[in-house]
Motif scaffolding. Structure first.
Motif, PDB file in Angstrom:
ATOM      1  N   THR A  73      77.452  16.206  35.051  1.00  0.00           N
ATOM      2  CA  THR A  73      76.749  15.092  35.689  1.00  0.00           C
ATOM      3  C   THR A  73      76.645  15.293  37.187  1.00  0.00           C
ATOM      4  O   THR A  73      75.572  15.092  37.784  1.00  0.00           O
ATOM      5  CB  THR A  73      77.468  13.766  35.384  1.00  0.00           C
ATOM      6  N   LEU A  74      77.743  15.684  37.827  1.00  0.00           N
ATOM      7  CA  LEU A  74      77.713  15.926  39.267  1.00  0.00           C
ATOM      8  C   LEU A  74      76.769  17.067  39.620  1.00  0.00           C
ATOM      9  O   LEU A  74      76.072  17.012  40.640  1.00  0.00           O
ATOM     10  CB  LEU A  74      79.124  16.226  39.778  1.00  0.00           C
ATOM     11  N   THR A  75      76.734  18.096  38.778  1.00  0.00           N
ATOM     12  CA  THR A  75      75.839  19.224  39.045  1.00  0.00           C
ATOM     13  C   THR A  75      74.380  18.794  38.954  1.00  0.00           C
ATOM     14  O   THR A  75      73.561  19.137  39.823  1.00  0.00           O
ATOM     15  CB  THR A  75      76.115  20.364  38.053  1.00  0.00           C
ATOM     16  N   ILE A  76      74.040  18.015  37.921  1.00  0.00           N
ATOM     17  CA  ILE A  76      72.655  17.556  37.768  1.00  0.00           C
ATOM     18  C   ILE A  76      72.249  16.645  38.924  1.00  0.00           C
ATOM     19  O   ILE A  76      71.186  16.818  39.536  1.00  0.00           O
ATOM     20  CB  ILE A  76      72.474  16.818  36.428  1.00  0.00           C
ATOM     21  N   SER A 126      75.983  28.107  41.539  1.00  0.00           N
ATOM     22  CA  SER A 126      76.427  29.475  41.257  1.00  0.00           C
ATOM     23  C   SER A 126      77.697  29.471  40.412  1.00  0.00           C
ATOM     24  O   SER A 126      77.834  30.262  39.462  1.00  0.00           O
ATOM     25  CB  SER A 126      76.663  30.227  42.568  1.00  0.00           C
ATOM     26  N   TRP A 127      78.638  28.557  40.758  1.00  0.00           N
ATOM     27  CA  TRP A 127      79.865  28.463  39.960  1.00  0.00           C
ATOM     28  C   TRP A 127      79.551  28.043  38.532  1.00  0.00           C
ATOM     29  O   TRP A 127      80.122  28.576  37.575  1.00  0.00           O
ATOM     30  CB  TRP A 127      80.827  27.451  40.581  1.00  0.00           C
ATOM     31  N   PHE A 128      78.652  27.090  38.363  1.00  0.00           N
ATOM     32  CA  PHE A 128      78.324  26.585  37.032  1.00  0.00           C
ATOM     33  C   PHE A 128      77.722  27.695  36.180  1.00  0.00           C
ATOM     34  O   PHE A 128      78.106  27.860  35.011  1.00  0.00           O
ATOM     35  CB  PHE A 128      77.359  25.408  37.145  1.00  0.00           C
ATOM     36  N   VAL A 129      76.792  28.460  36.742  1.00  0.00           N
ATOM     37  CA  VAL A 129      76.181  29.567  35.998  1.00  0.00           C
ATOM     38  C   VAL A 129      77.230  30.627  35.678  1.00  0.00           C
ATOM     39  O   VAL A 129      77.258  31.189  34.570  1.00  0.00           O
ATOM     40  CB  VAL A 129      75.015  30.169  36.801  1.00  0.00           C
ATOM     41  N   LEU A 149      72.210  23.582  32.825  1.00  0.00           N
ATOM     42  CA  LEU A 149      71.742  24.892  33.292  1.00  0.00           C
ATOM     43  C   LEU A 149      70.242  24.883  33.527  1.00  0.00           C
ATOM     44  O   LEU A 149      69.756  25.456  34.515  1.00  0.00           O
ATOM     45  CB  LEU A 149      72.113  25.962  32.261  1.00  0.00           C
ATOM     46  N   ALA A 150      69.490  24.224  32.638  1.00  0.00           N
ATOM     47  CA  ALA A 150      68.038  24.157  32.813  1.00  0.00           C
ATOM     48  C   ALA A 150      67.684  23.427  34.109  1.00  0.00           C
ATOM     49  O   ALA A 150      66.797  23.868  34.858  1.00  0.00           O
ATOM     50  CB  ALA A 150      67.408  23.459  31.609  1.00  0.00           C
ATOM     51  N   PHE A 151      68.348  22.313  34.386  1.00  0.00           N
ATOM     52  CA  PHE A 151      68.105  21.593  35.636  1.00  0.00           C
ATOM     53  C   PHE A 151      68.484  22.448  36.842  1.00  0.00           C
ATOM     54  O   PHE A 151      67.780  22.456  37.858  1.00  0.00           O
ATOM     55  CB  PHE A 151      68.906  20.290  35.656  1.00  0.00           C
TER      56      PHE A 151
END
Length: 424
Positions: free
Chosen positions: A48-51, A177-180, A201-203
């Protein structure tokens, strides 16, 4: 928002830093176990925070009117966020369109100056009151006729008005970058990935493209730069700078984006204007400007894109939509709580991907033959595709959350070293 991101980032750095005094021999097993496991809350909060961080940080809205209330500005930003969540490829098309327009503006300006002018950065004042937002060419014409004094606004001063900087943008890029990276590590170690993470990831991928296109555009500028009318004997004429919309008439505005030779409406203009129907439902004028503000999804630019640029913009818009849905197809064989949810996910992802491919092929092949009836044909073709797109996107968005209720055991496992990398 930027301050919150910085605080959260520092907290993560402190929490991720390894310590030697906090772990004893007695609880060493528990510490190791916590590094190898993750909770449902950590999955939801991280995604959620990433999006939200990517979407909020990637959107660079145009400058509001001096008469707009704080609630109106926030509501417009909220609607743009909804559009970005429902159709992030539309935001990319908007960003690419403005970037292409900057190439048509005078070479005496930097790209930051061009973006600032396109987003309504220069306001003409007459008798001490705001009179009209100036387009780049109108501003230059007034300077040449000595009706106004040329604004002495440097690139550094424009960046100082921006709410975004390298630090805030860098933090978001680090988070992405960390998420990917942690998704790649899960694939390497053959750990289950949730549907929520695939959607995130798509977002992240599409917002990264938006970031690149708008890197030199000022962020969240609230007030335009004033330029003053010099003559006291006469007042300037009002010019309305908007793009043509499929729902507008000649009495509504001056359709500056329509070719001057009375030819068909440009392809990219017709496609973007189709979104006007959906956004107006929320009370937001997506394509229509006022004298004191540019349109929400359009810059004050009367320049026509070349046929090659228009086709490139159309291809880019559809390509990003196809990429966005294709990433969701990566979860085709993931574990779902029920077969019905898996079928819904597969159908929605495939419908968007195939539907956009068919629509793009039809537009490119038949455009020359339907040019004479472009308004009606485009509406009949694009409107159903948009409806299908929105329904499928809402379905995927809901399934991202509903599938979290019953995750496989491997979904709660995580690669231990990823916890030591600072992230939100």
């Amino acid at each position: 928002m930027r301050l919150l991101l910085c605080i959260l980032y520092l907290v993560r750095v402190i929490r991720a830093a390894p310590t030697t005094n906090s772990i004893t021999i007695n609880d060493s097993f528990e510490a190791v176990s916590s590094l190898e496991q993750r909770t449902l809350w950590s999955i939801v909060s991280t995604c959620t925070l990433t999006i939200l961080a990517c979407t909020y940080g990637a959107i660079h809205p145009n400058i509001p009117s001096p008469n707009d209330s704080s609630f109106r500005i926030l509501w417009r930003r909220f609607v743009i966020m909804l559009v970005a969540l429902a159709a992030p490829d539309v935001i990319i098309a908007w960003a690419l369109r403005q970037r292409l327009w900057t190439q048509h503006i005078t070479t005496e300006w930097t790209q930051t100056h061009s973006f600032f002018a396109l987003m309504g950065g220069f306001m003409l004042y007459v008798d001490g009151k705001p009179f009209q937002t100036l387009s780049p060419d109108h501003l230059l014409n007034l300077i040449r006729t000595r009706s106004i004094c040329g604004p002495t606004l440097t690139e550094k001063q424009i960046r100082d008005r921006s709410k975004g900087n390298v630090v805030s943008k860098g933090l978001i890029l680090i988070q992405v970058s960390w998420f990917v990276l942690q998704l790649l590590s899960r694939a390497i170690y053959h750990l289950e990935t949730t549907q929520f993470e695939v959607g995130t990831l798509a977002f992240a991928v599409l917002n990264f493209v938006t970031y690149a296109l708008w890197w030199n555009k000022p962020l969240d500028v609230k007030c335009p730069h004033p330029v003053y009318w010099k003559s006291t004997e006469s007042k300037p004429e009002v010019h309305v700078y908007v793009c043509a919309s499929i729902n507008s008439t000649a009495a509504d505005h001056v359709p500056l984006s329509v070719p001057k030779n009375n030819g068909p409406m440009p392809l990219h203009t017709t496609i973007i204007s189709a979104m006007d129907t959906f956004v107006k439902f929320f009370g937001i004028d997506a394509m229509s400007s006022s004298t004191l503000r540019v349109a929400t999804f359009d810059g004050v630019c009367p320049f026509e894109l070349t046929p090659r640029q228009s086709k490139a913009l159309t291809l880019a818009g559809y390509a990003t939509g196809i990429i966005f849905s294709a990433i969701h197809c990566a979860a085709w064989f993931y574990v779902f709580p029920t077969y019905e949810e898996q079928l819904l996910w597969q159908t929605s992802a495939a419908a968007i991907t195939i539907g956009l491919c068919i629509a793009l092929a039809v537009l490119l092949v038949l455009y020359k033959w339907i040019a004479a009836r472009i308004d009606s044909v485009m509406f009949k073709l694009i409107f159903p595709v948009n409806v299908l797109y929105v329904i499928a996107r809402i379905t995927l968005f809901i399934l991202m959350f509903t599938t979290l209720r019953d995750l496989p055991p491997d979904a709660y496992k995580t690669v231990s070293w990823s916890n030591f990398v600072p992230h939100l």
